[in-house]
Write a protein that holds these residues in place. Structure first.
Motif, PDB file in Angstrom:
ATOM      1  N   VAL A  85      -0.292  -4.860   8.544  1.00 34.40           N
ATOM      2  CA  VAL A  85      -1.228  -5.433   7.590  1.00 34.40           C
ATOM      3  C   VAL A  85      -0.968  -4.797   6.233  1.00 34.40           C
ATOM      4  CG1 VAL A  85      -3.665  -5.705   7.015  1.00 34.40           C
ATOM      5  CG2 VAL A  85      -2.946  -5.733   9.398  1.00 34.40           C
ATOM      6  N   GLU A  86      -0.760  -5.634   5.223  1.00 36.35           N
ATOM      7  CA  GLU A  86      -0.539  -5.110   3.874  1.00 36.35           C
ATOM      8  C   GLU A  86      -1.877  -5.038   3.158  1.00 36.35           C
ATOM      9  OE1 GLU A  86       1.992  -6.150  -0.155  1.00 36.35           O
ATOM     10  OE2 GLU A  86       2.402  -7.225   1.687  1.00 36.35           O
ATOM     11  N   ARG A  87      -2.202  -3.862   2.692  1.00 34.98           N
ATOM     12  CA  ARG A  87      -3.485  -3.675   2.024  1.00 34.98           C
ATOM     13  C   ARG A  87      -3.279  -3.669   0.507  1.00 34.98           C
ATOM     14  NH1 ARG A  87      -3.722  -0.913   6.718  1.00 34.98           N
ATOM     15  NH2 ARG A  87      -5.579  -1.244   7.999  1.00 34.98           N
TER      16      ARG A  87
END
Length: 157
Positions: A85-87
């Motif tokens: 997951v890219e935050r």
């Protein structure tokens, strides 16, 4: 409902089975229930590794060259694997310092001239093309010019 497809016919193989070594009507070889061996037996033995001072010296030189190449600023480092997951906050957190500069002074005689770094000096300001440069006139010179003009004007009239 079988056999409603177009064109290819039924029961025909797309390759020549006789080329494989199986004739028409022959029984196929039995299936195998064991995996193939991981490493098949070798036909030729490998050449033994070189040992000695000369081989160790060449290996040390090679490792030193590889290390020097990796430390150059032109070495492209592999990208870090992306997380699942890219935050949003990930791009503002840097784990490594941004300063990649190192001192590198190559021997420019061995490299082509096109690669040499040239620092350009700022150009001097040029005068506008339409106006010629004149030296500043003093008060005395101006008075002399006015007298000459008055003399010429008086001669004409």
């Amino acid at each position: 409902m079988a056999g409603r497809g177009r064109g290819r016919g039924r029961g025909q193989l797309t390759f020549n089975i006789e080329a494989v070594g199986i004739g028409k009507g022959e029984v196929l070889p039995p299936g195998t229930f064991q995996p193939t061996p991981l490493f098949p037996p070798m036909e030729n033995k490998p050449v033994p590794l070189q040992s000695g001072e000369e081989a160790e010296y060449m290996l040390a030189l090679k490792q030193e060259l590889r290390g020097a190449m990796k430390s150059l600023p032109y070495f492209v480092k592999p990208a870090a694997p992306k997380k699942d997951v890219e935050r949003y906050s990930d791009k503002y957190q840097s784990s490594e310092p941004a300063d990649n500069t190192i001192e590198w002074n190559p021997d420019w005689r061995r490299l082509p001239r096109e690669l040499k770094i040239r620092v350009r000096k700022p150009q001097k300001e040029k005068a506008p093309i339409g106006m010629p440069l004149r030296k500043k006139q003093t008060y005395v010179e101006k008075e002399e010019i006015i007298r000459k003009l008055e003399v010429r004007v008086s001669v004409v009239f």
